[in-house]
Design a protein around this motif. Structure first.
Motif, PDB file in Angstrom:
ATOM      1  N   GLN B 134       0.827  -1.197   0.000  1.00  0.00           N
ATOM      2  CA  GLN B 134       0.000   0.000   0.000  1.00  0.00           C
ATOM      3  C   GLN B 134       0.862   1.248   0.000  1.00  0.00           C
ATOM      4  N   LYS B 168     -10.243   5.115  -4.032  1.00  0.00           N
ATOM      5  CA  LYS B 168     -10.334   3.677  -4.337  1.00  0.00           C
ATOM      6  C   LYS B 168      -9.244   2.914  -3.587  1.00  0.00           C
ATOM      7  N   SER B 171     -10.048   2.777  -0.044  1.00  0.00           N
ATOM      8  CA  SER B 171     -11.120   1.815   0.173  1.00  0.00           C
ATOM      9  C   SER B 171     -10.576   0.390   0.143  1.00  0.00           C
ATOM     10  N   GLU B 172      -9.606   0.164  -0.765  1.00  0.00           N
ATOM     11  CA  GLU B 172      -8.982  -1.176  -0.827  1.00  0.00           C
ATOM     12  C   GLU B 172      -8.244  -1.496   0.473  1.00  0.00           C
ATOM     13  N   ARG B 174      -8.790  -0.167   3.313  1.00  0.00           N
ATOM     14  CA  ARG B 174      -9.811  -0.313   4.354  1.00  0.00           C
ATOM     15  C   ARG B 174     -10.427  -1.711   4.305  1.00  0.00           C
ATOM     16  N   SER B 175     -10.690  -2.150   3.136  1.00  0.00           N
ATOM     17  CA  SER B 175     -11.310  -3.451   2.961  1.00  0.00           C
ATOM     18  C   SER B 175     -10.400  -4.545   3.524  1.00  0.00           C
ATOM     19  N   LEU B 176      -9.120  -4.411   3.181  1.00  0.00           N
ATOM     20  CA  LEU B 176      -8.139  -5.374   3.692  1.00  0.00           C
ATOM     21  C   LEU B 176      -8.045  -5.288   5.218  1.00  0.00           C
ATOM     22  N   ASP B 178     -10.213  -4.264   7.268  1.00  0.00           N
ATOM     23  CA  ASP B 178     -11.393  -4.788   7.950  1.00  0.00           C
ATOM     24  C   ASP B 178     -11.543  -6.290   7.788  1.00  0.00           C
ATOM     25  N   SER B 179     -10.914  -6.826   6.742  1.00  0.00           N
ATOM     26  CA  SER B 179     -11.109  -8.263   6.540  1.00  0.00           C
ATOM     27  C   SER B 179     -10.186  -9.105   7.410  1.00  0.00           C
ATOM     28  N   ASN B 196     -10.196  -1.736  13.079  1.00  0.00           N
ATOM     29  CA  ASN B 196     -10.854  -2.525  12.047  1.00  0.00           C
ATOM     30  C   ASN B 196     -12.110  -3.149  12.612  1.00  0.00           C
ATOM     31  N   ASN B 197     -12.880  -3.730  11.722  1.00  0.00           N
ATOM     32  CA  ASN B 197     -14.169  -4.294  12.117  1.00  0.00           C
ATOM     33  C   ASN B 197     -14.018  -5.389  13.165  1.00  0.00           C
TER      34      ASN B 197
END
Lengths: 125, 811
Positions: B134, B168, B171-172, B174-176, B178-179, B196-197
């Motif tokens: 990143q 974008k 967001s990527e 963030r997605s990582l 949170d996953s 994170n989530n």
């Protein structure tokens, strides 16, 4: 001169036939019912042979032979006894008594006594 | 997160640790390759491009150490590394400095730590990789942006597009972020700047509640918050990262065990923020606790058990043992552990196949073993008997590496058994060697057991033969049914015993008088169990008793005879001498006889004639002969009763018997048609030693017996089927010569047999004779020769005389 026999036995009817038998055969016989009487006789007289019982009232036949041998040595003794337990003693041997002259009562034949008295005792009687 | 496909290179030289960790990791789904040295590790790494993590022991013995190996590996490729060390000294830790590692754990820190460290390292690495990616992208973007900015400044266009690309990318990320299945937060000054989530889900807080909130929100009290903060900060300062466990609080107030890791966002600038991860390890903790509890239970069972237990490895070396085991051997466990000589070589040799079998996976019962108890204080060794069972002990892979042995101390039992065996043997010896017959039957009379003596008495070879012969009730061995009934009645009445003599039958049919002593043996409850009894052939004993009585009687008679002899001899003398002299004077031609006859006026011849005419001569002869006969009897009696004085020679009795037979063959009586030569003589001679004896006397003994038998047989007409016979057998016995003379004549009844040896005992059998009959042989044998004479006879069964003569003459 006839030969002289003395018989010492306390049974009269033992003495009597022997005396008669020997007298018939030419002997001069005196008989006594005790050893003491016989010793008294031997004090003065003598004999060729003495037939003597062992069991007597008073002095025994054995003592008689010992005493008689002192008074009159050299007499011939015939021990005529009813007891088979009897065996010869040293004193008897000294007085010249041997086995052949011990004769058990009764004898089948009085000649056995006569032969012994004449010095020819029967062997293995 | 899925551990599968994750491949770990385990650098570990110690087999035990390696095996343990290998197993642990495999169990949790990792594939693992192991290198035993640093050099090997580099080599393996180069060959395996798919390795995801390196778990490196720092101390590797010879060759390069773990840090060096990792350095070389990291030169090739960046990879997460977790160091393991048994030491926490500064020098060791220093070695790892400058190496990008994702964890440092101590050996024996616990499986959970290891697993978690590995897990987190992989996750961190991946997260970092992503972040780096990143970052690179960001940097790239930045450059682009700068270029673009320059362009923007220049062109001031495409801004929106660039912004959207940035969004974008954001967001990527963030997605990582949170996953990730681990709570991750970016902290600045211990305040959440990003969460994170998963962290929200784990803690129960919402993102907005956490953002900008102090991490204190996750702690139960301020003390723990400060402790964690300080220690993690210290670690961060020192190591560049920090790992520790703590108890954390959820929103609702529930607590969970957490593993915290922390690393700087920018190593050069800690103030710029840190990345922290939170892992809920409650599950792991629970598992660990359960394991510990289970182990404690096992320990408790083992220690409290009164059965000695031990664990041995495949070579028989002691791994562990319990208190009972220590007590059993009087041995100190600590001293014994690891030693192989707890069992002696011979016993180990014996046990090895059993341990091997247990190692294959199946429990094995141990044989009964005798041990010399090892003694620490040098006392005399005492023997110990043990048995037991060996169980395989499985490790977490299900592989059997050790064996549990549960021991049962059977020394007491063995001792009791030995005592029992000795007692049994003693009884057996008595049973087998006793000369009295012993038997046992059921209550119904069925034969159960007999001893050898009992078999011998009845002439049996084997128990089976005895059982078959005796029948279901043993009735067959009884001669008389009446006697059997008597015995049976006694046994089944309250008396429940029988003692007495009965006639019994041998295998060959012969009969004998048996002395029985039987009883019913009751159980403890008083119920009849079986019958036991003793049996003896009392024939011999009764005969001996008879002989003793006879002997007594004879001595009395002999004593009387000796005492009487003298008294009888005198009167006999008088009878014989006087009769003899009477014959002399009546019949013999003595001069005195003639003179005496003449003097009484008669002729001696006339007297002789008279005596003859009136048979006086014969009367007197009869008197004399009768006296003579009586004298012979007395003389004979005396002769034998006082023993013999005859000469003894050592002679063969067989020859003496032959001479007696010669003498007997001359014996005949025309009037009664008696002739000894008509009797069949059967000789059955053995080789005999010479015995001392008076020949003529022994001759007389046999002559008397032969004539006695012959006269008895002649009185009976012989059967058509059976001729008269006398059987003569001689044997050599121990110190004796034995002669048996048996005839097949009419035999004698009991009362005759008992008195046959008495003098003057008249029976038709003894016939004429001297009246002394068989008393003469009796005296000769018993008194004269120290021998024995006895007779067996029964009416119709003939008579058997048995004579023994000693080989040595008594002094």
């Amino acid at each position: 001169m006839p030969k002289k026999l003395l018989i010492i036995d306390d049974e009269e009817y033992i003495r009597l036939p022997i005396q008669d038998y020997f007298e018939d055969c030419g002997w001069d016989v005196d008989s006594f019912s005790s050893a003491e009487e016989a010793l008294e006789y031997l004090g003065a007289g003598t004999a060729d042979c003495v037939i003597v019982d062992m069991r007597l009232s008073g002095m025994s036949g054995l003592s008689f032979i010992e005493r008689a041998n002192e008074i009159r040595p050299g007499l011939r003794y015939i021990i005529y006894t009813g007891s088979v337990e009897f065996s010869i003693t040293e004193n008897l041997r000294m007085a010249g008594v041997s086995e052949e002259y011990i004769i058990n009562k009764p004898v089948d034949n009085l000649n056995v006594l006569l032969c012994a008295a004449e010095g020819n005792p029967v062997k293995g009687k | 997160m899925d551990n599968r496909n994750k491949k770990i290179l385990l650098i570990e030289d110690e087999n035990i640790t390696a095996t343990k960790n290998l197993a642990l990791l495999k169990k949790h789904g990792y594939s693992v390759v192991r290198a035993t040295s640093g050099e090997k590790a580099v080599e393996i790494f180069n060959l395996n491009s798919d390795i995801d993590l390196i778990l490196a022991d720092i101390e590797l013995g010879e060759g390069i150490d773990g840090t060096e190996a990792v350095k070389r590996i990291l030169e090739k490729r960046t990879i997460p590394v977790v160091f393991i060390s048994g030491y926490s000294s500064h020098e060791v830790i220093e070695k790892t400095e400058g190496i990008t590692s994702y964890g440092f754990i101590f050996k024996n820190g616990g499986d959970a730590i290891l697993l978690t460290s590995v897990k987190i390292a992989i996750r961190l690495f991946e997260a970092e990789k992503n972040i780096c990616k990143q970052k690179e992208e960001l940097e790239d973007t930045n450059e682009e942006m700068q270029a673009t900015m320059e362009e923007m400044e220049a062109i001031n266009s495409n801004l929106t597009e660039i912004q959207s690309e940035l969004l974008k990318s954001e967001s990527e990320f963030r997605s990582l972020f949170d996953s990730l299945l681990v709570g991750v937060g970016i902290l600045i000054d211990r305040r959440f700047k990003k969460v994170n989530n998963y962290l929200c889900r784990m803690t129960g807080f919402e993102e907005k509640e956490l953002l900008n909130a102090s991490t204190e929100i996750l702690y139960n009290d301020i003390t723990e918050f400060e402790r964690v903060g300080k220690e993690l900060y210290d670690m961060l300062q020192r190591d560049g990262h920090g790992v520790m466990e703590s108890l954390m609080r959820r929103k609702g107030g529930g607590m969970f065990d957490a593993l915290l890791t922390i690393g700087p966002l920018y190593p050069d600038n800690l103030a710029a923020g840190v990345c922290a991860t939170v892992t809920d390890i409650s599950e792991l903790k629970n598992t660990e606790n359960a394991l510990r509890e289970s182990e404690m239970k096992f320990k408790a069972v083992m220690e409290q058990s009164t059965l000695p237990m031990l664990i041995v490895n495949s070579r028989g070396g002691l791994v562990d043992a319990n208190l009972a085991w220590e007590r059993l051997w009087e041995y100190d466990k600590i001293e014994a552990i690891g030693r192989y000589n707890v069992l002696s070589d011979a016993q180990l040799h014996l046990l090895k196949p059993l341990i091997d079998k247990a190692l294959e996976g199946s429990p094995v019962d141990l044989p009964e073993l005798r041990y010399k108890r090892p003694s620490l204080n040098g006392d005399t060794d005492t023997s110990l008997w043990v048995t037991g069972r060996a169980y395989p002990l499985k490790d977490c892979d299900g592989k059997v590496s050790n064996v549990v042995i549960i021991i049962e101390d059977i020394t007491e039992r063995k001792r009791a058994e030995e005592a029992m065996r000795l007692s049994e043997e003693k009884f057996r010896n008595i049973f087998n060697n006793m000369t009295v017959g012993y038997f046992r039957t059921g209550i119904d009379g069925t034969l159960i057991d007999v001893n050898p003596a009992c078999l011998k008495i009845f002439g049996f070879e084997t128990f089976e033969e005895a059982k078959e012969f005796s029948g279901n009730t043993t009735e067959n061995v009884y001669v008389s049914e009446k006697e059997w009934n008597t015995v049976r009645d006694k046994m089944i009445t309250a008396e429940a015993s029988f003692i007495g003599n009965v006639m019994l039958r041998r295998k060959d049919g012969t009969e004998f008088k048996g002395g029985l002593n039987m009883r019913v043996v009751p159980s403890a409850e008083g119920q009849p169990l079986y019958i036991e009894g003793l049996v003896e052939d009392v024939t011999e004993r009764e005969r001996t008793q008879e002989m003793l009585i006879q002997s007594e009687k004879m001595i009395t008679v002999a004593g009387l005879a000796a005492g009487m002899a003298h008294e009888i001899n005198n009167p006999l003398g008088i009878i014989m001498q006087n009769a003899e002299n009477a014959l002399h004077r009546m019949l013999d031609d003595l001069p005195g006889n003639f003179e005496a006859a003449e003097s009484v006026g008669t002729d001696f011849q006339k007297i002789k004639d008279y005596a003859s005419a009136r048979r006086i001569d014969r009367y007197l002869t009869a008197v004399r002969d009768a006296g003579s006969r009586a004298a012979k009897i007395v003389a004979n009696m005396l002769k034998f009763s006082r023993g013999t004085e005859s000469k003894f020679d050592y002679l063969n009795i067989n020859n003496v018997i032959d001479k007696a037979l010669d003498l007997a063959s001359n014996d005949y009586d025309l009037k009664s048609n008696y002739d000894f030569r008509k009797i069949k003589i059967v000789k059955n001679y053995s080789d005999l030693p010479d015995v001392p004896c008076a020949e003529t006397q022994i001759e007389q003994v046999f002559l008397t017996i032969f004539k006695n038998s012959a006269h008895a047989m002649m009185r009976n007409k012989p059967d058509e089927s059976r001729e008269h016979s006398i059987r003569i057998s001689t044997f050599k016995d121990d110190g004796f010569v034995k002669i048996e003379v048996s005839d097949n004549g009419p035999g004698m009844d009991g009362s005759t047999r008992k008195r046959i040896f008495e003098p003057f005992f008249t029976s038709s059998i003894s016939g004429g004779g001297a009246g002394l009959g068989l008393s003469v042989p009796y005296y000769i044998i018993v008194t004269g020769h120290d021998g024995t004479i006895s007779v067996e006879s029964a009416p119709g069964k003939g008579s058997k005389f048995t004579i023994t003569l000693p080989v040595q003459r008594r002094e």
